[in-house]
Design an enzyme around this catalytic site. Structure first.
Site, PDB file in Angstrom:
ATOM      1  N   ASP A   1       1.719 -17.883   2.592  1.00  0.00           N
ATOM      2  CA  ASP A   1       3.222 -17.840   2.689  1.00  0.00           C
ATOM      3  C   ASP A   1       4.169 -17.208   3.097  1.00  0.00           C
ATOM      4  OD1 ASP A   1       4.728 -16.612   0.161  1.00  0.00           O
ATOM      5  OD2 ASP A   1       5.265 -15.226   1.194  1.00  0.00           O
TER       6      ASP A   1
ATOM      7  N   GLU B   1     -12.065  -2.336   1.029  1.00  0.00           N
ATOM      8  CA  GLU B   1     -10.707  -2.009   1.669  1.00  0.00           C
ATOM      9  C   GLU B   1     -11.042  -3.048   2.570  1.00  0.00           C
ATOM     10  OE1 GLU B   1     -11.387   1.733  -0.554  1.00  0.00           O
ATOM     11  OE2 GLU B   1     -12.584  -0.029   0.444  1.00  0.00           O
TER      12      GLU B   1
END
Length: 155
Positions: free
Chosen positions: A127, A113
């Site tokens: 991005d 995680e």
């Protein structure tokens, strides 16, 4: 197949049975680095990106990714995550450092995680900045520390 707990005696993939393990507090810290142009880092840190606040988006994306790790990584357990934190730092010129901290009380660790959180946070920054810097590089994703379970690990 000793040493590979996700394989049975026939070499087939299995989910590890953690049913008999004790619940303990477990933590993990992970790291990722993005290298970019100094101007890109400046825009990112000052929240001047045309797409919006890149660090806020990356923080949320990293936290969300940690919560979805069991859906992304085959054979990963769905664990009751108690806390996920994402922190950013920089070297003052062309590198963004991303740190994650994740915690749970369960029968298996939370390393995947923490690693997923920094990975997706880094991809989100990429991005958000790719229109102004196509030469960015995501590097050095690794586990810094884990606690709980049979053994602790620290770099």
């Amino acid at each position: 197949m000793d040493g590979f707990s996700h394989l049975n005696k026939n070499g087939e993939a299995v989910m590890v049975d953690v049913g008999e393990k004790k619940i303990t507090e477990r933590t993990a810290k992970a790291f990722a680095r993005l290298i970019m142009q100094p101007a890109t880092l400046g825009e990112l840190l000052s929240s001047e990106l045309k797409k919006g606040d890149g660090l806020a988006a990356a923080r949320i994306a990293g936290i969300m990714a940690a919560k979805k790790t069991f859906e992304l990584i085959p054979l990963c357990h769905n664990i009751p995550i108690e806390s996920v934190e994402i922190r950013f730092d920089n070297n003052g010129k062309d590198e963004l450092y991303i740190y994650s901290f994740a915690k749970c009380s369960y029968k298996t660790g939370i390393e995947m995680e923490a690693l997923t959180a920094v990975s997706v946070a880094a991809l989100t920054v990429y991005d958000m900045c790719k229109a102004i810097d196509r030469g960015m590089r995501i590097e050095d994703i690794h586990l810094l520390e884990k606690t709980g379970g049979k053994s602790d690990y620290r770099i």
